[in-house]
Scaffold this motif. Structure first.
Motif, PDB file in Angstrom:
ATOM      1  N   ASP A 128      -0.071  14.394  -5.419  1.00  0.00           N
ATOM      2  CA  ASP A 128      -0.930  13.663  -6.343  1.00  0.00           C
ATOM      3  C   ASP A 128      -1.561  14.639  -7.342  1.00  0.00           C
ATOM      4  O   ASP A 128      -1.381  15.858  -7.208  1.00  0.00           O
ATOM      5  N   PRO A 131       4.184  10.980  -6.079  1.00  0.00           N
ATOM      6  CA  PRO A 131       4.434  10.174  -4.875  1.00  0.00           C
ATOM      7  C   PRO A 131       3.265   9.256  -4.528  1.00  0.00           C
ATOM      8  O   PRO A 131       3.466   8.155  -4.008  1.00  0.00           O
ATOM      9  N   SER A 132       2.051   9.701  -4.829  1.00  0.00           N
ATOM     10  CA  SER A 132       0.876   8.873  -4.535  1.00  0.00           C
ATOM     11  C   SER A 132       0.901   7.552  -5.300  1.00  0.00           C
ATOM     12  O   SER A 132       0.372   6.539  -4.820  1.00  0.00           O
ATOM     13  N   SER A 184      10.002  -3.036  -0.780  1.00  0.00           N
ATOM     14  CA  SER A 184       8.776  -2.993   0.024  1.00  0.00           C
ATOM     15  C   SER A 184       7.751  -4.002  -0.473  1.00  0.00           C
ATOM     16  O   SER A 184       7.019  -4.617   0.317  1.00  0.00           O
ATOM     17  N   GLU A 193       3.299   0.448  -2.718  1.00  0.00           N
ATOM     18  CA  GLU A 193       4.123  -0.128  -1.663  1.00  0.00           C
ATOM     19  C   GLU A 193       3.303  -0.787  -0.544  1.00  0.00           C
ATOM     20  O   GLU A 193       3.860  -1.464   0.306  1.00  0.00           O
ATOM     21  N   LYS A 194       1.993  -0.627  -0.594  1.00  0.00           N
ATOM     22  CA  LYS A 194       1.113  -1.310   0.361  1.00  0.00           C
ATOM     23  C   LYS A 194       0.873  -2.762  -0.054  1.00  0.00           C
ATOM     24  O   LYS A 194       0.300  -3.537   0.716  1.00  0.00           O
ATOM     25  N   GLU A 253       3.164   5.350  -3.230  1.00  0.00           N
ATOM     26  CA  GLU A 253       2.525   5.032  -1.952  1.00  0.00           C
ATOM     27  C   GLU A 253       1.465   3.956  -2.102  1.00  0.00           C
ATOM     28  O   GLU A 253       1.325   3.077  -1.247  1.00  0.00           O
ATOM     29  N   GLU A 254       0.702   4.020  -3.173  1.00  0.00           N
ATOM     30  CA  GLU A 254      -0.363   3.042  -3.396  1.00  0.00           C
ATOM     31  C   GLU A 254       0.215   1.654  -3.642  1.00  0.00           C
ATOM     32  O   GLU A 254      -0.317   0.644  -3.144  1.00  0.00           O
TER      33      GLU A 254
END
Length: 230
Positions: free
Chosen positions: A112, A140-141, A176, A147-148, A144-145
């Motif tokens: 990040d 990548p962050s 996802s 895909e939740k 990641e944020e």
């Protein structure tokens, strides 16, 4: 009505016939607004509800950056979140992959922006944070944020596979998030995904240079990038 606009690269005149002739239009710009001031957005907003994600050209100059992040328009950037637009949940992933940060499928160098700044030389820091150029880099962050969460549509600047220059990580993100459709810009040629054999459970539409399409992926306007390439 929701419309998706491909990279304007500083020119917006081609959009007016569509937003003026239709009522209740939400216009979503897929990056590379390439502004010098916010004046163009202010004018266009008189006829439609504007949303956008940033592209790689939106941090090429301080003026381009300030036009989006230095004005009230920053609240209309869909990057990194899911927003309800006319009852449709739209997720945004702005920016591009860059080797100095992360070039999938290779492993990322930094997770990040904070991680980047921890290892950056002082002269690389811009306004107390990452360099201007990397304000439009994907970390990548960011993935990641997102895909939740769940969404109906994913908009991005980069392309997914099977585009020749696409990234499978975007396909995985869409899976996802259980999206039904990806709209992306960046590539100016309106790549035809319908001609490709794919196992994707979602539709993909490449909205090219100064092009426009509806929420079903039907092109209303196809622009041709005939700018001087020299």
């Amino acid at each position: 009505m929701i419309l998706f606009a491909g990279d304007p690269h500083g020119s917006y005149s081609h959009l007016y016939p569509f937003v003026q002739e239709n009522e209740n239009v939400s216009l979503i710009i897929l990056g590379d607004l390439q502004l010098t001031t916010a004046e163009e957005l202010d004018k266009l907003a008189k006829f439609c509800d504007i949303w956008f994600i940033h592209g790689n050209h939106d941090s090429k100059t301080v003026a381009a950056f300030e036009s989006l992040w230095g004005t009230e328009w920053k609240s209309r950037n869909l990057h990194g979140k899911v927003t309800d637009v006319q009852g449709v949940k739209i997720a945004g992933l702005g920016g591009v992959f860059r080797g100095q940060i992360w070039m999938p499928p290779n492993k990322p160098l930094f997770f990040d922006p904070i991680h980047y700044c921890q290892y950056a030389l002082p002269e690389k820091i811009w306004r107390g944070e990452i360099p201007l150029r990397h304000r439009t880099s994907i970390f990548p962050s960011d993935i990641e944020e997102l895909e939740k969460q769940h969404a109906d549509i994913l908009i991005c600047h980069e392309a997914p596979k099977p585009h020749p220059s696409g990234f499978a990580v975007i396909n995985q993100l869409a899976k996802s998030m259980q999206v039904k459709h990806i709209f992306h810009g960046h590539h100016h040629d309106n790549f035809d995904y319908k001609q490709q054999h794919s196992r994707n459970t979602f539709q993909i539409t490449n909205v090219g240079f100064r092009s426009l399409c509806d929420i079903e992926g039907n092109y209303l306007l196809i622009g041709v990038d005939d700018r001087d390439k020299k």
